[in-house]
Design an enzyme around this catalytic site. Sequence first.
Site, PDB file in Angstrom:
ATOM      1  N   SER A 133      -6.222  -2.135   5.290  1.00 10.98           N
ATOM      2  CA  SER A 133      -4.794  -3.045   4.440  1.00 10.98           C
ATOM      3  C   SER A 133      -4.572  -1.778   3.777  1.00 10.98           C
ATOM      4  CB  SER A 133      -6.007  -3.723   3.443  1.00 10.98           C
ATOM      5  OG  SER A 133      -5.860  -4.228   3.119  1.00 10.98           O
ATOM      6  N   ASP A 190      12.357   0.520 -12.358  1.00 11.78           N
ATOM      7  CA  ASP A 190      12.719   1.602 -11.184  1.00 11.78           C
ATOM      8  C   ASP A 190      11.635   1.846 -10.635  1.00 11.78           C
ATOM      9  OD1 ASP A 190      11.067   1.803 -13.403  1.00 11.78           O
ATOM     10  OD2 ASP A 190      11.862   3.886 -14.522  1.00 11.78           O
ATOM     11  N   HIS A 213      -8.975 -10.178   8.658  1.00  7.32           N
ATOM     12  CA  HIS A 213      -7.950  -8.875   8.048  1.00  7.32           C
ATOM     13  C   HIS A 213      -9.706  -7.435   7.471  1.00  7.32           C
ATOM     14  CE1 HIS A 213      -4.926  -6.693   5.406  1.00  7.32           C
ATOM     15  NE2 HIS A 213      -6.757  -6.893   4.482  1.00  7.32           N
TER      16      HIS A 213
END
Length: 429
Positions: free
Chosen positions: A143, A352, A405
Amino acid sequence: MYIDNTLADIKVRKHFFSVPLDYQQSPSKQITVFVREIVSVENQHKQLPYLVFFQGGPGFAAVRPVSNSGWIKRALTEYRVLLLDQRGTGLSTPVNATSLSYMSATDQADYLSNFRADNIIRDAEYIRTKLSPGEPWSILGQSFGGFCVLHYLSAAPEGLKEAYITGGIPSLTRTADEVYRATYQRVMAKNNNFFNRFNDARTLVDNLAKYIFDNKVYLATGELLTVEKLQLLGINLGMEQESEAVYYLLEQALIETCYGTDINPLFLHQFSQFLDYNTNPIFALLHESIYCQQQASAWAAHRVRAEYSQFNYRPGKPLLFTGEMIYPWMFSQFEQLEPLQQAANLIAAKKDWPSLYNLETLAENKVPVAAAIYSEDMYVEMQYSLETTRQVNNLKYWLTSEYEHNGIRMDGERILDKLISLNRGHCLR
């Protein structure tokens, strides 16, 4: 520093490393990073190569092994496995409301900005110089751990011999908004699957949602249970066996008494065990930032949700569960997130964030990479993963609908064996 222990069929060595909080500053505040080294008893005296495991998340400690089984069993046939508690998790200078309480919100946000994949990989490379000096090692990412693997391949490929990814190939260029547009649609599909599988689930859920909407309901933690918090249970719908657990929880949510319908105290005690936001705050604080490169997330999941009115509940309307999405209101509804609300807003506004992936380096990648892509994955958009496979040289993948998953947790021995065979040019069994 290290400490030796023994588990069933496994020898364990606990390592603690002091590393810079910010590798870009000198001097920097130091934090501790913990690694659990495991080796099978039969191989304990052999000089085996290392395999480093990067846990999913962000914000979750590495698996705590109890036996030589699953993917660990396959790995220990030829590796010493390093289970890395990523910075801020487990025994690695934990991040929580208590540990951050002495900081201002601005300082909290600045501190937390050092806990993304880039610094996790800097930690790994530092540890490699101590445990495997001069020798590259192998890595496995599950993951979010797969996001870490792709960054490692971008930033320090010289430290790698081979790489494996399960359920975690990120887009290299797409924004958080694009990711959530795709995953909201996958969440809707998982909702359909859930309500089709369990014939009475729709009635159970809608009755419960209306009860919560009409009444003040408090969890055993003392927190108010709201409809939107109920919807968060959907984060479990993309995991094998966890949809069943959600159904069984809902099945006993309401009870009939001589005074009418009431909420079951058992439900109120169990509900919070299905959500990790109080215990693993990094997940809420930094989840959206894992998609950010030179732009702010600006609460992407919350904004994109406005495009999918199906998720906005009102009485008389079927409730849909949400998924792996973080919302600003969570920082006023979860007790351990509330003290971090200002920091969360500052992180969401941060523009940023450094780039995480070097497209040129990845296009020329020489490190063998094998990945398992789960076509039905609720959390990672398959088309974006396939897009990335075309941008990374020397990456082979196995696309399968066999697993959700958490496939590596359910059938890890087989999955890792297949990926090792794929990486080494053997036929898949």
